[in-house]
Scaffold this motif. Structure first.
Motif, PDB file in Angstrom:
ATOM      1  N   VAL A  65       0.842  -1.202   0.000  1.00 48.77           N
ATOM      2  CA  VAL A  65       0.000   0.000   0.000  1.00 48.77           C
ATOM      3  C   VAL A  65       0.872   1.246   0.000  1.00 48.77           C
ATOM      4  O   VAL A  65       0.623   2.192  -0.751  1.00 48.77           O
ATOM      5  N   LEU A  66       1.918   1.254   0.811  1.00 43.88           N
ATOM      6  CA  LEU A  66       2.811   2.409   0.872  1.00 43.88           C
ATOM      7  C   LEU A  66       3.474   2.663  -0.482  1.00 43.88           C
ATOM      8  O   LEU A  66       3.509   3.803  -0.967  1.00 43.88           O
ATOM      9  N   ASP A  67       3.973   1.622  -1.119  1.00 42.03           N
ATOM     10  CA  ASP A  67       4.581   1.756  -2.447  1.00 42.03           C
ATOM     11  C   ASP A  67       3.564   2.256  -3.470  1.00 42.03           C
ATOM     12  O   ASP A  67       3.876   3.089  -4.325  1.00 42.03           O
ATOM     13  N   TYR A  68       2.342   1.738  -3.373  1.00 42.35           N
ATOM     14  CA  TYR A  68       1.292   2.148  -4.300  1.00 42.35           C
ATOM     15  C   TYR A  68       0.980   3.632  -4.124  1.00 42.35           C
ATOM     16  O   TYR A  68       0.844   4.364  -5.108  1.00 42.35           O
ATOM     17  N   LEU A  69       0.864   4.083  -2.878  1.00 42.62           N
ATOM     18  CA  LEU A  69       0.552   5.487  -2.616  1.00 42.62           C
ATOM     19  C   LEU A  69       1.691   6.417  -3.042  1.00 42.62           C
ATOM     20  O   LEU A  69       1.446   7.557  -3.429  1.00 42.62           O
ATOM     21  N   LYS A  70       2.924   5.927  -2.975  1.00 40.22           N
ATOM     22  CA  LYS A  70       4.057   6.725  -3.459  1.00 40.22           C
ATOM     23  C   LYS A  70       3.925   6.946  -4.966  1.00 40.22           C
ATOM     24  O   LYS A  70       4.194   8.029  -5.474  1.00 40.22           O
ATOM     25  N   GLU A  71       3.499   5.912  -5.672  1.00 34.86           N
ATOM     26  CA  GLU A  71       3.382   6.002  -7.124  1.00 34.86           C
ATOM     27  C   GLU A  71       2.098   6.724  -7.561  1.00 34.86           C
ATOM     28  O   GLU A  71       2.092   7.460  -8.538  1.00 34.86           O
ATOM     29  N   TYR A  72       1.017   6.493  -6.826  1.00 40.57           N
ATOM     30  CA  TYR A  72      -0.281   7.087  -7.169  1.00 40.57           C
ATOM     31  C   TYR A  72      -0.869   7.805  -5.950  1.00 40.57           C
ATOM     32  O   TYR A  72      -1.800   7.296  -5.318  1.00 40.57           O
ATOM     33  N   PRO A  73      -0.362   8.968  -5.577  1.00 42.08           N
ATOM     34  CA  PRO A  73      -0.809   9.644  -4.356  1.00 42.08           C
ATOM     35  C   PRO A  73      -2.272  10.075  -4.364  1.00 42.08           C
ATOM     36  O   PRO A  73      -2.882  10.200  -3.308  1.00 42.08           O
ATOM     37  N   SER A  74      -2.859  10.268  -5.523  1.00 37.07           N
ATOM     38  CA  SER A  74      -4.258  10.696  -5.564  1.00 37.07           C
ATOM     39  C   SER A  74      -5.213   9.536  -5.865  1.00 37.07           C
ATOM     40  O   SER A  74      -6.378   9.762  -6.201  1.00 37.07           O
ATOM     41  N   ALA A  75      -4.746   8.303  -5.719  1.00 38.38           N
ATOM     42  CA  ALA A  75      -5.563   7.130  -6.013  1.00 38.38           C
ATOM     43  C   ALA A  75      -6.758   7.045  -5.070  1.00 38.38           C
ATOM     44  O   ALA A  75      -6.668   7.372  -3.891  1.00 38.38           O
ATOM     45  N   LYS A  76      -7.874   6.612  -5.614  1.00 43.56           N
ATOM     46  CA  LYS A  76      -9.091   6.410  -4.838  1.00 43.56           C
ATOM     47  C   LYS A  76      -9.041   5.048  -4.166  1.00 43.56           C
ATOM     48  O   LYS A  76      -8.391   4.116  -4.651  1.00 43.56           O
ATOM     49  N   GLN A  77      -9.756   4.937  -3.062  1.00 40.61           N
ATOM     50  CA  GLN A  77      -9.777   3.700  -2.283  1.00 40.61           C
ATOM     51  C   GLN A  77     -10.200   2.508  -3.153  1.00 40.61           C
ATOM     52  O   GLN A  77      -9.601   1.434  -3.066  1.00 40.61           O
ATOM     53  N   LYS A  78     -11.180   2.705  -3.997  1.00 37.28           N
ATOM     54  CA  LYS A  78     -11.676   1.633  -4.864  1.00 37.28           C
ATOM     55  C   LYS A  78     -10.570   1.095  -5.767  1.00 37.28           C
ATOM     56  O   LYS A  78     -10.404  -0.117  -5.921  1.00 37.28           O
ATOM     57  N   HIS A  79      -9.767   1.988  -6.345  1.00 37.45           N
ATOM     58  CA  HIS A  79      -8.687   1.557  -7.243  1.00 37.45           C
ATOM     59  C   HIS A  79      -7.578   0.842  -6.485  1.00 37.45           C
ATOM     60  O   HIS A  79      -7.000  -0.131  -6.985  1.00 37.45           O
ATOM     61  N   ILE A  80      -7.275   1.327  -5.289  1.00 36.83           N
ATOM     62  CA  ILE A  80      -6.240   0.660  -4.483  1.00 36.83           C
ATOM     63  C   ILE A  80      -6.685  -0.759  -4.159  1.00 36.83           C
ATOM     64  O   ILE A  80      -5.907  -1.712  -4.295  1.00 36.83           O
ATOM     65  N   MET A  81      -7.942  -0.911  -3.731  1.00 33.57           N
ATOM     66  CA  MET A  81      -8.468  -2.243  -3.390  1.00 33.57           C
ATOM     67  C   MET A  81      -8.405  -3.182  -4.597  1.00 33.57           C
ATOM     68  O   MET A  81      -7.983  -4.332  -4.467  1.00 33.57           O
ATOM     69  N   GLU A  82      -8.810  -2.684  -5.749  1.00 30.09           N
ATOM     70  CA  GLU A  82      -8.819  -3.520  -6.954  1.00 30.09           C
ATOM     71  C   GLU A  82      -7.411  -3.878  -7.408  1.00 30.09           C
ATOM     72  O   GLU A  82      -7.132  -5.035  -7.738  1.00 30.09           O
ATOM     73  N   ASP A  83      -6.514  -2.896  -7.422  1.00 29.31           N
ATOM     74  CA  ASP A  83      -5.152  -3.141  -7.914  1.00 29.31           C
ATOM     75  C   ASP A  83      -4.338  -4.031  -6.985  1.00 29.31           C
ATOM     76  O   ASP A  83      -3.520  -4.830  -7.444  1.00 29.31           O
ATOM     77  N   LEU A  84      -4.544  -3.902  -5.667  1.00 33.07           N
ATOM     78  CA  LEU A  84      -3.758  -4.680  -4.705  1.00 33.07           C
ATOM     79  C   LEU A  84      -4.489  -5.918  -4.199  1.00 33.07           C
ATOM     80  O   LEU A  84      -3.941  -6.674  -3.399  1.00 33.07           O
ATOM     81  N   HIS A  85      -5.729  -6.099  -4.645  1.00 33.72           N
ATOM     82  CA  HIS A  85      -6.532  -7.265  -4.249  1.00 33.72           C
ATOM     83  C   HIS A  85      -6.664  -7.383  -2.735  1.00 33.72           C
ATOM     84  O   HIS A  85      -6.392  -8.434  -2.152  1.00 33.72           O
TER      85      HIS A  85
END
Length: 132
Positions: free
Chosen positions: A78-98
């Motif tokens: 999650v931390l790595d994902y937020l570094k790459e996509y700081p404005s990502a929505k919760q829905k996209h984070i859940m889908e991308d990281l399963h």
């Protein structure tokens, strides 16, 4: 365990599962269980054979340690994902990281507590600021 004839309790249900692709072949269950245990370094199960069924007993695993490792691994993802996509929505984070919504909420809460991240702006148009 010696060779034995595989006899499903309910042949109609078993045949349906076989045709749907959920059952690979008849009579390989015990063999596959033992093979998987060997692959994962787990003690082989104990079998008790009764006239109409078989009881399988597995050794309990220390799941608390495995769960803690999985949580730490998810936190880093999650931390790595937020570094790459700081404005990502919760829905996209859940889908991308399963991960589930609850897992994501738990992880973001931990990251906030540990001062790794901070939410800047509102939930709709804000972004995640990485502090560490």
């Amino acid at each position: 365990m010696e060779k034995h004839r595989s006899k499903p309790f309910n042949p109609n249900i078993a045949n349906g599962f076989f045709r749907a692709g959920f059952i690979e072949t008849w009579g390989r269950g015990i063999e596959k269980i033992c093979e998987s245990c060997k692959n994962y370094g787990i003690k082989l199960p104990e079998y008790t054979v009764y006239p109409e069924d078989i009881m399988v007993k597995f050794e309990a695993l220390n799941t608390a340690k495995n769960t803690a490792n999985k949580i730490d691994e998810n936190i880093q993802f999650v931390l790595d994902y937020l570094k790459e996509y700081p404005s990502a929505k919760q829905k996209h984070i859940m889908e991308d990281l399963h991960v589930s919504r609850r897992t994501l909420e738990r992880i973001t809460s931990l990251l906030k507590e540990r001062a790794y991240i901070e939410r800047v702006g509102n939930n709709r148009s804000g972004y995640w600021k990485i502090k560490k």
